[in-house]
Design a protein around this motif. Sequence first.
Motif, PDB file in Angstrom:
ATOM      1  N   UNK A   1       0.841  -1.203   0.000  1.00 23.30           N
ATOM      2  CA  UNK A   1       0.000   0.000   0.000  1.00 23.30           C
ATOM      3  C   UNK A   1       0.872   1.248   0.000  1.00 23.30           C
ATOM      4  N   UNK A   2       1.927   1.243   0.811  1.00 22.55           N
ATOM      5  CA  UNK A   2       2.827   2.403   0.848  1.00 22.55           C
ATOM      6  C   UNK A   2       3.517   2.627  -0.495  1.00 22.55           C
ATOM      7  N   UNK A   3       3.996   1.573  -1.105  1.00 27.48           N
ATOM      8  CA  UNK A   3       4.633   1.704  -2.418  1.00 27.48           C
ATOM      9  C   UNK A   3       3.626   2.230  -3.434  1.00 27.48           C
ATOM     10  N   UNK A   4       2.416   1.702  -3.383  1.00 31.90           N
ATOM     11  CA  UNK A   4       1.373   2.157  -4.304  1.00 31.90           C
ATOM     12  C   UNK A   4       1.015   3.623  -4.129  1.00 31.90           C
ATOM     13  N   UNK A   5       1.063   4.098  -2.898  1.00 35.01           N
ATOM     14  CA  UNK A   5       0.746   5.503  -2.646  1.00 35.01           C
ATOM     15  C   UNK A   5       1.902   6.438  -2.986  1.00 35.01           C
ATOM     16  N   UNK A   6       3.130   5.970  -2.803  1.00 31.89           N
ATOM     17  CA  UNK A   6       4.292   6.828  -3.013  1.00 31.89           C
ATOM     18  C   UNK A   6       4.789   6.857  -4.456  1.00 31.89           C
ATOM     19  N   UNK A   7       4.553   5.790  -5.191  1.00 33.92           N
ATOM     20  CA  UNK A   7       5.004   5.730  -6.582  1.00 33.92           C
ATOM     21  C   UNK A   7       3.783   5.856  -7.485  1.00 33.92           C
ATOM     22  N   UNK A   8       3.619   6.995  -8.122  1.00 28.98           N
ATOM     23  CA  UNK A   8       2.433   7.204  -8.961  1.00 28.98           C
ATOM     24  C   UNK A   8       2.530   6.441 -10.285  1.00 28.98           C
ATOM     25  N   UNK A   9       1.871   5.311 -10.353  1.00 33.30           N
ATOM     26  CA  UNK A   9       1.837   4.512 -11.574  1.00 33.30           C
ATOM     27  C   UNK A   9       0.430   4.597 -12.150  1.00 33.30           C
ATOM     28  N   UNK A  10       0.333   4.995 -13.377  1.00 33.50           N
ATOM     29  CA  UNK A  10      -0.962   5.100 -14.048  1.00 33.50           C
ATOM     30  C   UNK A  10      -1.183   3.847 -14.891  1.00 33.50           C
ATOM     31  N   UNK A  11      -2.278   3.170 -14.630  1.00 36.75           N
ATOM     32  CA  UNK A  11      -2.638   1.989 -15.396  1.00 36.75           C
ATOM     33  C   UNK A  11      -3.710   2.406 -16.396  1.00 36.75           C
ATOM     34  N   UNK A  12      -3.485   2.141 -17.686  1.00 31.43           N
ATOM     35  CA  UNK A  12      -4.496   2.503 -18.686  1.00 31.43           C
ATOM     36  C   UNK A  12      -5.839   1.817 -18.398  1.00 31.43           C
ATOM     37  N   UNK A  13      -6.905   2.476 -18.759  1.00 38.90           N
ATOM     38  CA  UNK A  13      -8.247   1.969 -18.498  1.00 38.90           C
ATOM     39  C   UNK A  13      -8.535   0.603 -19.093  1.00 38.90           C
TER      40      UNK A  13
END
Length: 112
Positions: A15-27
Amino acid sequence: MKKMWIPAAGLVLGVLIGLLIPVRVPGVYSKYMSVAVLAALDSVFGGLRASMEDNFDNAIFLSGFFSNTLLAAFLAYIGDQLGVELYLAAVLAFGMRLFQNLAIIRRHLLKK
């Protein structure tokens, strides 16, 4: 109970990695990612449950985590290729298991 921190630490770290590293996943990948995340959460809650029951095995946890996640995403992909909303079956199955594991964990904590 002493190894219960492993899946919990993995969940918090993820969760912390997901919040700190902004990765955009295409729709277009949202179905695959949602099913994969649900499968991963199911594995984490299963690991917590196994830990509370003094039945936790790290090899089983890790193999289940990756195989469930990859299989769920693959089934969603195959369903898309066939024109069938197959990911809904995975959402239902993993969702039910997630709530069952959560209920067992809750009961175990309330009995203490």
